[in-house]
Design a protein around this motif. Structure first.
Motif, mmCIF file in Angstrom:
data_model
loop_
_atom_site.group_PDB
_atom_site.id
_atom_site.type_symbol
_atom_site.label_atom_id
_atom_site.label_comp_id
_atom_site.label_asym_id
_atom_site.label_seq_id
_atom_site.Cartn_x
_atom_site.Cartn_y
_atom_site.Cartn_z
ATOM 1 N N UNK A 1 -4.155 15.425 -3.514
ATOM 2 C CA UNK A 1 -5.572 14.932 -3.669
ATOM 3 C C UNK A 1 -6.132 16.588 -2.183
ATOM 4 N N UNK A 2 -7.029 16.363 -2.086
ATOM 5 C CA UNK A 2 -7.391 17.660 -1.266
ATOM 6 C C UNK A 2 -7.743 18.228 -0.172
ATOM 7 N N UNK A 3 -7.322 16.638 0.270
ATOM 8 C CA UNK A 3 -6.997 16.896 2.008
ATOM 9 C C UNK A 3 -5.813 16.600 2.169
ATOM 10 N N UNK A 4 -4.843 16.628 1.038
ATOM 11 C CA UNK A 4 -3.079 17.136 1.720
ATOM 12 C C UNK A 4 -2.514 15.876 1.165
ATOM 13 N N UNK A 5 -3.025 14.838 0.738
ATOM 14 C CA UNK A 5 -1.996 13.639 0.553
ATOM 15 C C UNK A 5 -1.784 13.622 -0.720
ATOM 16 N N UNK A 6 -0.376 13.439 -0.798
ATOM 17 C CA UNK A 6 0.634 13.488 -2.193
ATOM 18 C C UNK A 6 0.369 11.964 -2.486
ATOM 19 N N UNK A 7 0.419 11.695 -3.362
ATOM 20 C CA UNK A 7 0.441 10.601 -4.477
ATOM 21 C C UNK A 7 1.115 10.292 -5.291
ATOM 22 N N UNK A 8 2.113 9.256 -6.106
ATOM 23 C CA UNK A 8 2.445 9.269 -6.851
ATOM 24 C C UNK A 8 2.005 8.909 -8.193
ATOM 25 N N UNK A 9 2.764 8.391 -9.569
ATOM 26 C CA UNK A 9 1.019 8.490 -10.245
ATOM 27 C C UNK A 9 0.925 7.259 -10.569
ATOM 28 N N UNK A 10 1.033 5.930 -9.819
ATOM 29 C CA UNK A 10 0.775 5.336 -8.783
ATOM 30 C C UNK A 10 -0.195 4.873 -7.861
ATOM 31 N N UNK A 11 -0.414 6.082 -7.460
ATOM 32 C CA UNK A 11 -1.425 6.376 -6.601
ATOM 33 C C UNK A 11 -1.297 5.774 -4.797
ATOM 34 N N UNK A 12 0.942 5.161 -4.999
ATOM 35 C CA UNK A 12 1.149 5.196 -3.444
ATOM 36 C C UNK A 12 0.934 6.195 -2.676
ATOM 37 N N UNK A 13 0.837 6.830 -1.478
ATOM 38 C CA UNK A 13 1.139 7.900 -0.874
ATOM 39 C C UNK A 13 2.609 7.656 -0.638
ATOM 40 N N UNK A 14 3.247 9.383 -1.749
ATOM 41 C CA UNK A 14 4.167 10.258 -0.869
ATOM 42 C C UNK A 14 4.512 10.309 0.321
ATOM 43 N N UNK A 15 3.668 11.144 0.935
ATOM 44 C CA UNK A 15 3.267 12.203 2.589
ATOM 45 C C UNK A 15 2.003 12.982 2.778
#
Length: 134
Positions: A84-98
């Motif tokens: 994401x543009x804000x630096x959020x990293x998500x998996x394919x199920x949209x759960x936040x990884x970091x």
């Protein structure tokens, strides 16, 4: 005088072309990433590549994934995550990884620091920390 100026320009150019360092939470060097996307281990052995077109390759030049339009895909073009543009990293199920902060700090989903990637493209840091093993 001309030779001194040329020498200074060469030295400055070499200094700017050095690799950026990816460190773990204990500030130990994990990887060095060159401006051309070459990923090297702390012993400078080549581990992989992130090409300018977003192709991610292992050390044998085999394609292991892609990074395009804030989407991370495996070699079969299946989406494995998002940046994401804000630096959020998500998996394919949209759960936040970091998260990858603007200052280069890399955090896990519980906001604990897991490393740093200062001066490295956010997409490259996400690929290295969260998606592919090098």
């Amino acid at each position: 005088m001309k030779k001194i100026i040329i020498s200074l320009i060469i030295l400055l150019s070499c200094g700017l072309a050095h690799a950026q360092t990816i460190r773990d939470s204990h500030y130990s060097t994990k990887y060095n990433v060159s401006s051309d996307g070459t990923i090297r281990g702390s012993g400078y052995q080549t581990l992989g590549y992130i090409k300018s077109d977003g192709t991610v390759q292992n050390s044998h030049y085999q394609t292991i994934g892609y990074v395009k339009d804030d989407r991370v895909q495996n070699s079969s073009y299946s989406t494995v995550g998002y940046i994401k543009k804000d630096g959020t990293i998500q998996n394919s199920g949209y759960s936040t990884l970091g998260y990858i902060k603007d200052d280069g700090r890399v955090l896990d989903s519980h906001y604990s620091t897991i490393g740093s990637a200062s001066g490295i493209k956010r997409e490259w840091a996400a690929v290295i920390f969260f998606f592919f093993d090098f």
